[in-house]
Design an enzyme around this catalytic site. Sequence first.
Site, PDB file in Angstrom:
ATOM      1  N   GLY A  43       0.826  -1.217   0.000  1.00  0.00           N
ATOM      2  CA  GLY A  43       0.000   0.000   0.000  1.00  0.00           C
ATOM      3  C   GLY A  43       0.851   1.254   0.000  1.00  0.00           C
ATOM      4  O   GLY A  43       0.536   2.240   0.671  1.00  0.00           O
ATOM      5  N   ALA A  44       1.932   1.229  -0.803  1.00  0.00           N
ATOM      6  CA  ALA A  44       2.852   2.377  -0.839  1.00  0.00           C
ATOM      7  C   ALA A  44       2.501   3.351  -1.957  1.00  0.00           C
ATOM      8  O   ALA A  44       3.265   4.274  -2.231  1.00  0.00           O
ATOM      9  CB  ALA A  44       4.293   1.882  -1.002  1.00  0.00           C
ATOM     10  N   SER A  45       1.375   3.169  -2.581  1.00  0.00           N
ATOM     11  CA  SER A  45       1.018   4.053  -3.706  1.00  0.00           C
ATOM     12  C   SER A  45       0.597   5.436  -3.235  1.00  0.00           C
ATOM     13  O   SER A  45       0.672   6.396  -3.982  1.00  0.00           O
ATOM     14  CB  SER A  45      -0.088   3.415  -4.542  1.00  0.00           C
ATOM     15  OG  SER A  45      -1.219   3.187  -3.736  1.00  0.00           O
ATOM     16  N   ARG A  46       0.128   5.522  -2.000  1.00  0.00           N
ATOM     17  CA  ARG A  46      -0.350   6.821  -1.489  1.00  0.00           C
ATOM     18  C   ARG A  46      -0.423   6.775   0.042  1.00  0.00           C
ATOM     19  O   ARG A  46      -0.121   5.757   0.653  1.00  0.00           O
ATOM     20  CB  ARG A  46      -1.724   7.176  -2.087  1.00  0.00           C
ATOM     21  CG  ARG A  46      -2.750   6.068  -2.026  1.00  0.00           C
ATOM     22  CD  ARG A  46      -3.872   6.260  -3.051  1.00  0.00           C
ATOM     23  NE  ARG A  46      -4.662   5.054  -3.208  1.00  0.00           N
ATOM     24  CZ  ARG A  46      -5.822   4.828  -2.618  1.00  0.00           C
ATOM     25  NH1 ARG A  46      -6.347   5.737  -1.831  1.00  0.00           N
ATOM     26  NH2 ARG A  46      -6.466   3.701  -2.815  1.00  0.00           N
TER      27      ARG A  46
ATOM     28  N   SER B 265      -4.951  -0.089  13.492  1.00  0.00           N
ATOM     29  CA  SER B 265      -5.707   1.165  13.648  1.00  0.00           C
ATOM     30  C   SER B 265      -6.202   1.246  15.086  1.00  0.00           C
ATOM     31  O   SER B 265      -6.446   0.205  15.722  1.00  0.00           O
ATOM     32  CB  SER B 265      -6.924   1.145  12.711  1.00  0.00           C
ATOM     33  OG  SER B 265      -7.803   2.205  13.032  1.00  0.00           O
TER      34      SER B 265
ATOM     35  N   TYR C  18     -14.370  -3.142   9.316  1.00  0.00           N
ATOM     36  CA  TYR C  18     -12.996  -2.604   9.247  1.00  0.00           C
ATOM     37  C   TYR C  18     -12.327  -2.747  10.615  1.00  0.00           C
ATOM     38  O   TYR C  18     -11.205  -3.254  10.731  1.00  0.00           O
ATOM     39  CB  TYR C  18     -13.034  -1.138   8.813  1.00  0.00           C
ATOM     40  CG  TYR C  18     -11.714  -0.428   8.900  1.00  0.00           C
ATOM     41  CD1 TYR C  18     -10.749  -0.563   7.897  1.00  0.00           C
ATOM     42  CD2 TYR C  18     -11.402   0.390  10.000  1.00  0.00           C
ATOM     43  CE1 TYR C  18      -9.527   0.096   7.987  1.00  0.00           C
ATOM     44  CE2 TYR C  18     -10.185   1.046  10.081  1.00  0.00           C
ATOM     45  CZ  TYR C  18      -9.250   0.898   9.083  1.00  0.00           C
ATOM     46  OH  TYR C  18      -8.040   1.551   9.173  1.00  0.00           O
ATOM     47  N   ALA C  19     -13.011  -2.284  11.661  1.00  0.00           N
ATOM     48  CA  ALA C  19     -12.437  -2.359  13.017  1.00  0.00           C
ATOM     49  C   ALA C  19     -12.151  -3.815  13.392  1.00  0.00           C
ATOM     50  O   ALA C  19     -11.124  -4.117  14.015  1.00  0.00           O
ATOM     51  CB  ALA C  19     -13.390  -1.717  14.025  1.00  0.00           C
TER      52      ALA C  19
ATOM     53  N   LYS D 150      -8.977  -4.985  11.796  1.00  0.00           N
ATOM     54  CA  LYS D 150      -7.790  -4.379  12.420  1.00  0.00           C
ATOM     55  C   LYS D 150      -7.508  -5.018  13.784  1.00  0.00           C
ATOM     56  O   LYS D 150      -6.351  -5.238  14.150  1.00  0.00           O
ATOM     57  CB  LYS D 150      -7.973  -2.861  12.529  1.00  0.00           C
ATOM     58  CG  LYS D 150      -7.994  -2.167  11.170  1.00  0.00           C
ATOM     59  CD  LYS D 150      -6.675  -2.391  10.439  1.00  0.00           C
ATOM     60  CE  LYS D 150      -6.596  -1.716   9.101  1.00  0.00           C
ATOM     61  NZ  LYS D 150      -5.292  -1.864   8.464  1.00  0.00           N
TER      62      LYS D 150
HETATM   63  N1  NAP Z   1      -5.905   7.265   7.344  1.00  0.00           N
HETATM   64  C1  NAP Z   1      -6.260   6.969   8.578  1.00  0.00           C
HETATM   65  O1  NAP Z   1      -6.881   7.805   9.300  1.00  0.00           O
HETATM   66  C2  NAP Z   1      -5.914   5.631   9.182  1.00  0.00           C
HETATM   67  C3  NAP Z   1      -6.236   5.431  10.533  1.00  0.00           C
HETATM   68  C4  NAP Z   1      -5.930   4.222  11.122  1.00  0.00           C
HETATM   69  C5  NAP Z   1      -5.309   3.235  10.388  1.00  0.00           C
HETATM   70  N2  NAP Z   1      -5.001   3.446   9.076  1.00  0.00           N
HETATM   71  C6  NAP Z   1      -4.347   2.358   8.353  1.00  0.00           C
HETATM   72  O2  NAP Z   1      -3.138   2.821   7.775  1.00  0.00           O
HETATM   73  C7  NAP Z   1      -2.884   2.093   6.563  1.00  0.00           C
HETATM   74  C8  NAP Z   1      -2.697   3.076   5.421  1.00  0.00           C
HETATM   75  O3  NAP Z   1      -3.889   3.843   5.323  1.00  0.00           O
HETATM   76  P1  NAP Z   1      -4.018   5.129   4.382  1.00  0.00           P
HETATM   77  O4  NAP Z   1      -4.915   6.037   5.079  1.00  0.00           O
HETATM   78  O5  NAP Z   1      -2.684   5.560   3.930  1.00  0.00           O
HETATM   79  O6  NAP Z   1      -4.823   4.461   3.165  1.00  0.00           O
HETATM   80  P2  NAP Z   1      -5.078   4.958   1.673  1.00  0.00           P
HETATM   81  O7  NAP Z   1      -4.550   6.335   1.457  1.00  0.00           O
HETATM   82  O8  NAP Z   1      -6.513   4.674   1.395  1.00  0.00           O
HETATM   83  O9  NAP Z   1      -4.173   3.936   0.830  1.00  0.00           O
HETATM   84  C9  NAP Z   1      -4.477   2.567   0.865  1.00  0.00           C
HETATM   85  C10 NAP Z   1      -3.340   1.804   0.251  1.00  0.00           C
HETATM   86  O10 NAP Z   1      -3.659   0.412   0.269  1.00  0.00           O
HETATM   87  C11 NAP Z   1      -3.580  -0.112  -1.049  1.00  0.00           C
HETATM   88  N3  NAP Z   1      -4.556  -1.160  -1.275  1.00  0.00           N
HETATM   89  C12 NAP Z   1      -5.878  -1.150  -1.010  1.00  0.00           C
HETATM   90  N4  NAP Z   1      -6.449  -2.290  -1.424  1.00  0.00           N
HETATM   91  C13 NAP Z   1      -5.447  -3.055  -1.956  1.00  0.00           C
HETATM   92  C14 NAP Z   1      -5.389  -4.332  -2.535  1.00  0.00           C
HETATM   93  N5  NAP Z   1      -6.466  -5.107  -2.697  1.00  0.00           N
HETATM   94  N6  NAP Z   1      -4.188  -4.791  -2.974  1.00  0.00           N
HETATM   95  C15 NAP Z   1      -3.073  -4.036  -2.843  1.00  0.00           C
HETATM   96  N7  NAP Z   1      -3.062  -2.817  -2.295  1.00  0.00           N
HETATM   97  C16 NAP Z   1      -4.240  -2.327  -1.840  1.00  0.00           C
HETATM   98  C17 NAP Z   1      -3.870   1.092  -1.949  1.00  0.00           C
HETATM   99  O11 NAP Z   1      -3.385   0.825  -3.263  1.00  0.00           O
HETATM  100  P3  NAP Z   1      -4.070   1.541  -4.573  1.00  0.00           P
HETATM  101  O12 NAP Z   1      -3.625   2.972  -4.556  1.00  0.00           O
HETATM  102  O13 NAP Z   1      -3.525   0.763  -5.713  1.00  0.00           O
HETATM  103  O14 NAP Z   1      -5.546   1.410  -4.395  1.00  0.00           O
HETATM  104  C18 NAP Z   1      -3.112   2.174  -1.215  1.00  0.00           C
HETATM  105  O15 NAP Z   1      -1.736   2.106  -1.481  1.00  0.00           O
HETATM  106  C19 NAP Z   1      -4.071   1.156   6.376  1.00  0.00           C
HETATM  107  O16 NAP Z   1      -3.751  -0.104   6.913  1.00  0.00           O
HETATM  108  C20 NAP Z   1      -5.167   1.810   7.201  1.00  0.00           C
HETATM  109  O17 NAP Z   1      -6.134   0.889   7.624  1.00  0.00           O
HETATM  110  C21 NAP Z   1      -5.291   4.630   8.453  1.00  0.00           C
END
Ligand code: NAP
Length: 245
Positions: free
Chosen positions: A15-18, A137, A150-151, A154
């Site tokens: 998930g390093a795309s963004r 999370s 989701y919860a 996690k």
């Molecule tokens: N943002 C928050 O507030 C928050 C809070 C608590 C925990 N987290 C956790 O932190 C982590 C990163 O979250 P984020 O907010 O940075 O998420 P995000 O911006 O939505 O990015 C999600 C990443 O996961 C990849 N992904 C999703 N489905 C996939 C699949 N089937 N196969 C391969 N890659 C997949 C996406 O790839 P594509 O770009 O190709 O779709 C993207 O790189 C996650 O585990 C999330 O649950 C986030």
Amino acid sequence: MDLFSVKDKTILITGASRGIGRAMAEGFASAGATVYGTGSRPESIAWTEGTSIKGIAADLRSESEMKDLINDIGKEHGRLDCLINNGATTLDVPASAIKEADLENLVDTNFKGVFRSCQAYYKMQRKKGGNIINIASIAGLNGAFLMSVYAGTKAAIIQMGNSLAVEWASSGFRINAICPGFTETDMTASIRKNDEYASKIKEIIPMRRIGKPDEMLGAAVFLASDASTYVTGSTIVVDGGLARH
Ligand SMILES: NC(=O)c1ccc[n+]([C@@H]2O[C@H](COP(=O)([O-])OP(=O)(O)OC[C@H]3O[C@@H](n4cnc5c(N)ncnc54)[C@H](OP(=O)(O)O)[C@@H]3O)[C@@H](O)[C@H]2O)c1
């Protein structure tokens, strides 16, 4: 300080795309690590072209794509120092409205995908040891409004990691989790767009602000480096105090 160095370590971040994954990939690369970063599609990881980061498409829902990638990295480098299971998807809808396909997608991506990657890594490197960081999370600790499944996924990866920490310690594997709080990424974009809800969230965060993706990097560097050689089965919360609210 050398203790926290990740220079020359080989690190795979899903998930390093963004979002948080991209911030970690850029941070580890600038600290001298060899970084592999995945996205679900070639287009989403195209930003790595022209950088030192090796971007690869691998769908977490596939039974073989992460396994093949982990084995390829093993062949190329001889070892993978750290696997960061960060990629995930979310769904914030009432529990009564969740459809079977959504349920399967969440569990396949956030739980089965993480487990398969851990298993493939262990099998590839069981004689050399390893280091796994699962990005969970605070929803996995406390639950969260409209985020039942989701919860649940996690919470499941926290306990899966804690169990693997016990099972694989004798093989030299460490497994820890990081629990981000509310962070400024695409995952929270729709919630942040709602001004009323966004200001309510800031009000309940003790530090009164939303986290930035690169604020998750410090905990990941600690866990990936030799500063944490005696740390396993732990969870680090990075949330501005939200879980304690
Ligand atoms: N943002 C928050 O507030 C928050 C809070 C608590 C925990 N987290 C956790 O932190 C982590 C990163 O979250 P984020 O907010 O940075 O998420 P995000 O911006 O939505 O990015 C999600 C990443 O996961 C990849 N992904 C999703 N489905 C996939 C699949 N089937 N196969 C391969 N890659 C997949 C996406 O790839 P594509 O770009 O190709 O779709 C993207 O790189 C996650 O585990 C999330 O649950 C986030």
